[in-house]
Each structure stands twice: as structure tokens, then as C-alpha cells.
Design a protein around this motif. Sequence first.
Motif, PDB file in Angstrom:
ATOM      1  N   GLY A  20       2.883 -18.837  12.469  1.00  0.00           N
ATOM      2  CA  GLY A  20       3.072 -17.421  12.192  1.00  0.00           C
ATOM      3  C   GLY A  20       1.839 -16.552  12.181  1.00  0.00           C
ATOM      4  N   THR A  21       0.643 -17.120  12.445  1.00  0.00           N
ATOM      5  CA  THR A  21      -0.597 -16.327  12.386  1.00  0.00           C
ATOM      6  C   THR A  21      -1.179 -16.141  13.781  1.00  0.00           C
ATOM      7  N   GLU A  22      -1.383 -14.895  14.160  1.00  0.00           N
ATOM      8  CA  GLU A  22      -1.978 -14.572  15.467  1.00  0.00           C
ATOM      9  C   GLU A  22      -3.452 -14.984  15.499  1.00  0.00           C
ATOM     10  N   VAL A  23      -3.898 -15.541  16.631  1.00  0.00           N
ATOM     11  CA  VAL A  23      -5.291 -15.972  16.778  1.00  0.00           C
ATOM     12  C   VAL A  23      -5.884 -15.330  18.028  1.00  0.00           C
ATOM     13  N   LEU A  24      -7.018 -14.620  17.875  1.00  0.00           N
ATOM     14  CA  LEU A  24      -7.752 -14.033  18.995  1.00  0.00           C
ATOM     15  C   LEU A  24      -9.141 -14.650  19.026  1.00  0.00           C
ATOM     16  N   ILE A  25      -9.499 -15.267  20.133  1.00  0.00           N
ATOM     17  CA  ILE A  25     -10.804 -15.900  20.305  1.00  0.00           C
ATOM     18  C   ILE A  25     -11.528 -15.166  21.426  1.00  0.00           C
ATOM     19  N   THR A  72     -15.667 -21.965  17.745  1.00  0.00           N
ATOM     20  CA  THR A  72     -16.179 -23.010  16.856  1.00  0.00           C
ATOM     21  C   THR A  72     -15.500 -22.999  15.493  1.00  0.00           C
ATOM     22  N   ALA A  73     -14.812 -21.904  15.160  1.00  0.00           N
ATOM     23  CA  ALA A  73     -14.108 -21.831  13.876  1.00  0.00           C
ATOM     24  C   ALA A  73     -12.844 -22.682  13.867  1.00  0.00           C
ATOM     25  N   PHE A  74     -12.425 -23.178  15.035  1.00  0.00           N
ATOM     26  CA  PHE A  74     -11.192 -23.943  15.141  1.00  0.00           C
ATOM     27  C   PHE A  74     -11.517 -25.350  15.623  1.00  0.00           C
ATOM     28  N   HIS A  75     -11.185 -26.324  14.807  1.00  0.00           N
ATOM     29  CA  HIS A  75     -11.495 -27.719  15.116  1.00  0.00           C
ATOM     30  C   HIS A  75     -10.861 -28.120  16.448  1.00  0.00           C
ATOM     31  N   MET A 113     -11.234 -26.763  19.381  1.00  0.00           N
ATOM     32  CA  MET A 113     -11.071 -25.718  20.386  1.00  0.00           C
ATOM     33  C   MET A 113     -12.232 -25.658  21.371  1.00  0.00           C
ATOM     34  N   PRO A 114     -13.502 -25.768  20.929  1.00  0.00           N
ATOM     35  CA  PRO A 114     -14.584 -25.747  21.923  1.00  0.00           C
ATOM     36  C   PRO A 114     -14.439 -26.856  22.970  1.00  0.00           C
ATOM     37  N   GLU A 115     -14.018 -28.049  22.533  1.00  0.00           N
ATOM     38  CA  GLU A 115     -13.833 -29.148  23.479  1.00  0.00           C
ATOM     39  C   GLU A 115     -12.721 -28.823  24.472  1.00  0.00           C
ATOM     40  N   ALA A 116     -11.642 -28.235  23.974  1.00  0.00           N
ATOM     41  CA  ALA A 116     -10.524 -27.878  24.858  1.00  0.00           C
ATOM     42  C   ALA A 116     -10.960 -26.832  25.878  1.00  0.00           C
ATOM     43  N   MET A 117     -11.727 -25.827  25.447  1.00  0.00           N
ATOM     44  CA  MET A 117     -12.187 -24.787  26.362  1.00  0.00           C
ATOM     45  C   MET A 117     -13.168 -25.354  27.374  1.00  0.00           C
ATOM     46  N   GLY A 118     -13.993 -26.306  26.944  1.00  0.00           N
ATOM     47  CA  GLY A 118     -14.882 -26.953  27.898  1.00  0.00           C
ATOM     48  C   GLY A 118     -14.129 -27.764  28.931  1.00  0.00           C
ATOM     49  N   MET A 119     -12.984 -28.312  28.534  1.00  0.00           N
ATOM     50  CA  MET A 119     -12.175 -29.108  29.450  1.00  0.00           C
ATOM     51  C   MET A 119     -11.515 -28.254  30.520  1.00  0.00           C
ATOM     52  N   ASN A 120     -11.050 -27.041  30.130  1.00  0.00           N
ATOM     53  CA  ASN A 120     -10.292 -26.233  31.092  1.00  0.00           C
ATOM     54  C   ASN A 120     -11.048 -25.015  31.605  1.00  0.00           C
ATOM     55  N   GLY A 121     -12.306 -24.813  31.188  1.00  0.00           N
ATOM     56  CA  GLY A 121     -13.129 -23.751  31.762  1.00  0.00           C
ATOM     57  C   GLY A 121     -12.808 -22.355  31.304  1.00  0.00           C
ATOM     58  N   THR A 122     -12.139 -22.201  30.154  1.00  0.00           N
ATOM     59  CA  THR A 122     -11.807 -20.861  29.652  1.00  0.00           C
ATOM     60  C   THR A 122     -12.874 -20.388  28.673  1.00  0.00           C
ATOM     61  N   GLU A 123     -12.948 -19.048  28.482  1.00  0.00           N
ATOM     62  CA  GLU A 123     -13.935 -18.448  27.592  1.00  0.00           C
ATOM     63  C   GLU A 123     -13.298 -17.629  26.471  1.00  0.00           C
TER      64      GLU A 123
END
Length: 601
Positions: free
Chosen positions: A273-278, A285-288, A290-300
Motif C-alpha cells: 500500500g505504500t508508493e515508492v519513487l526512486i 540504497t535505502a531498499f535492501h 534494490m541496487p543489485e537489482a538495478m545493476g542487473m537490469n541497467g535501470t537508474e
Amino acid sequence: MSTVQTPDASGWRAHLEAMFNSLPTPYLVMAPDDELTVLHANEAYLSNVSRTLADIVGRPVFEAFPPDEDALDEHGVPRIRTSLLKARDSCLPDTMPVQKYDVPDTATGGRLTRFWSLISAPVLGPDGRYVLVVQRAEDITDFVTERDRGRAVATDGEQWRRRAEEVQTDLYARSLELDAALRAKDLAARRLTSLAQVAFALTTADTVEELAKIVFGDGLPVLGATGGSIAVRSGASDVLTLTITDSLGAATQHAYAQMPLHGPMPTSIAARGTEVLIRDRTEATAFHGMPEAMGMNGTEAWAVLPLRAGGELLGSLAVGWEQPRTFPPEEVELLRAFAAQCAQALARMQILAAERQAAGELQRISQTLQRSLLTAPPISEQLQIAVRYQPASELAQVGGDWYDAFRVSGGATSLVIGDVAGHDKDAAAAMAQVRNILRGTAQAVGAPPAAVLAVFDAALQNLELNVLATLVLAQTFESPEQAGSRTLLWCNAGHPPPVLLRADGTCELLERDPDLLAGMLSDARRSDHQVTLHPGDTVLLYTDGLVETRGGDIEHDLHRLCARVARHGPTAGPDALVDQLLHDLGGTVADDVALLAMQVR
């Protein structure tokens, strides 16, 4: 050789303060609260408004500078306030048209007419969020006044020419800013229109796969996104099942095919129920994990929004970009609207799936009931009996049609074909009662068909079943007059007539004046009819689904059926006959069909 010394931090602050005060362009600095409290102003600004810092600092801006009527919009709100709040909330500069905003005249106590070239801008902190609101306020009163008087710039001397060029340059820059703002609004409008078309397409989706195809194929390009996912919670499960775009790679699809509802990733957080904007990888880095996931798929950057419909959380929608983003309020509202449309489509699909599951359960129960009623005919050395039942559709596997064959006292075999009004579970339930009452009546009365139906009518009335049925009740037994032959007695209660196929291939309809429908009157007059059957003769009983055609003539349909039966002939036997008649229908029927064919061996 001279050496330039770099000042320390305190020295820099002094230099920045001196630079701010020496800027020839006027600037006012405010806190980003709803009062827009004045924090600072440079010397150029204070000179323009004939005020001191002590006069304005710490005061709400519109208390320090009360607007007159010309500065208000149609709702009584200062237009400058609207611009300042827009810049604050969007984190983007806002350029205003030339504004007339009078200022107090400290000498006379009156008001001085002033025209301003205004730009409102946010000052962002390291996290990309606003910390200050600044307004650049250039006084262009002299230019506007002289322009309105119609004075030619070329005749006003060098000083006026330079002033005109300054203002015109400023206005040109502002026109470019306004043009960019208009283009941004046009882009937003086109995005909104495109997403409306996507929302319409979502109404056609029947499965999560179809929903994902529309969201990924049509919705993400409108948002300028490069990838995304839809996470769906199934029932009371604490596991989210994800559908992920191919653009994020097979590794991402495999690693995040399922996620725990109570996990730390934004997909799980939004599903709760909580919206998240990165905005960038720093915020990730505030989300356990997430940096690894973004590194895997090339998103910013990511926007992850709850999928909520009717107060119920169904999952989450994640949208990703290859570049960092600021997420201005207009874009966030667009994303929320898109997520709401996706949630509505998902809710509709889940309701539809639940209805289908419930219908399937009901169908299976009803099928079991009906199959228990549509029993196999008795085995006889003298008779060969074939029965068939074909429902009208896949989701309506039960109805009011039935067949029956059973022995009664004295060695006779009773044959029944009937149809209770209706085509649903209620008709099937009524059919079950009617069938069993008729069976019991035939066994108890031990009389010819007409007498059995007379008692049956009274039973329906006394039991207050309130059903109507068409049926044919027939009895066949060895003929006392002719060895090897059999007698067929039947009573027709408003039903299509039986078909008699002789052993020599001739065919006739056993048409007699039909009696009233069963259940209509407790004392309805019933009549028996009789015909002699010889070895090889076949009698066909059927319900109207076999013969009725949409908009057709029933008499023509009956004679066409008789011709079809004759064409198939008696030699193949009753099983082949009923199978061929159903095959002739082409596999689908508009109404249920029950068939019973009896052949004398």
C-alpha cells in the motif's frame, strides 16, 4: 608569479554572500512552506521594492508585499503565489507572463505602479527535493511605460536603447522558457490521451498475460519507460507473482519471478500500500537488494505504485527508466492514474475468474447430478435401446431435458422423453423431481401411459411443484395378436411426436392430437395411442433441440427430421442412428438435446 589562494569554507560563505548581494538581477529567497516565508533578498531586489531586510525577513511574502486587485486571479489568489507553489511542488522553474504588481510608496504611503518579469525556481538539495524557493523579479516598468507611449527606441538616446535591448533580450529568453513550458504541457496532454487509449484497451484483457501485454507494449512507451513489472497477489497468499518485461533481461525475470509480500523490495512495499519513487541509484540504497537489482537490469530510476481497487490491494505496478528522474507532480499523478486503471482491469479479471471458477464448480456438481439421473437403459433380448444427451453449451451442461427407460410390472418396458421449462440449474432440479415422481407413479400404478400421466398430473398439483413439462410416456410389450411383434402404447403431453422407422426403410411421424402439458391441470384428459412394431422397426423419441431452427416452421422441421431418419436407415442400429443425428447438428446446438431410440430385435 602570483598565487591564487583558495578560501576555506567560512571564506566561501562570505564570498557567496557578497556575490549574491552584488548581482544586478533582483532575487528573493523564501522557505518552501505554504506561507512562503521570506528568508533573504539581494541588494538589487531591496532597491527595486524600496525595503530593507528587516522589513521583510521572517514574514510571509504576501504579508510583506500585500497584493492589490490586479494581481489576483479569478479565484482571488495571487497569481505570483500560484507560480511559486508550482515551482516548489514540481521542482521545475516556472516562468510567468509580465505581471503588474504595485508596491508601497514609502514616501507618500500610497502605491507605485510596477511591471515585473518574474521567474519562480526551486533550489534542490542533494536528495533532489526542494529546500528553498527563489523568485527572480526584474522591474521592467520603464520599458512597458515607454513602449505604451509609443516612443521609438531609436530616438531615445543610447541609454534608453541599451535598456530596451536588455528588456527585449530578457523577454526573448522568457518567451523561449514559456514555449518550452507549453511544449511540456502539450507532451503531458498527449501522454494523457495515449494513456486513455491504453486504459480502454485494458478493458479487453481477460488474463494477467493479456493485461501485461497491453501495459508493457502500449503503456510503458507512453511513459518513456524502458521496463516494468506487474506483481499480483493471489487470494490470501503472501507471495507475489511477477510478470516482467523482456527488456529487463532473462536474469531479472528468473530472479524475481516471485517475491514475498512482506519483503523489503519496493515491489513488496507498494503491494502493501505504500508508493515508492526512486530517483537514482543513490536513493535505491535505502531498499535492501534494490541496487543489485538495478545493476542487473541497467535501470537508474523506478516508480512502484500499489494496485488498489475498491479498497483492496491486489499487487503493484513497477515502471523503470534508464536515466535518473525527478518525478514532477504531474508525472506522478499520471503514473497513479495509470496504476488505478491497471488495478481496475485486474480486479475485473479476478472477479471474472472467480465467477468462472464458481460456474465450473456448479457445472461439475450439476453434471454429476444429471448423469446420475440419465441412467443407462435396461438390457433386453427383445429390444435394443440407445440414449444420448447433448447440452446447449460448455457452460450450461445441465437443463430440463431428460430421457428414461425402465421395466414395469407385467414385463412391459417404459420409455420416456421429456423437457421441463428452463435451461439452468433450477430446470435441472425440477427435472430431477419430475423424473423421479413419474418413475414412482409408473411403478405404483401399473397402468397404461394415459392413466399413469393422469395420476402424475395430480401428484404435481398436490406437491405444489409449479412446473410444466412436455413429455412422451410410452410402453412396449409383446403383441398378443401377432407372434414376434410388439405393441407400442404412448401418451403425448404437448411434446414433439415420435418417429417410426420401419424395417423396410419407410418413415413416419406418429402424429396424434397432443394432450396438455404435464403439470398444467390436475384432471387433464389423457389419451393413449397404439401402433404395432415388427422386428427391425425403430422408434425415435427426442426433445425439441433436435428439430427446432431459429425462425423456422415446426411442421417443416419435423418432416425434415423424418427424412433424415429415413436416409440413415434401420440397418445400422439405434446407436448409429442417434450418433449420426447429433453429428448432423454440427457439434453445437442452441438448445439441449435428449434422444432415445428403440429397435425391435
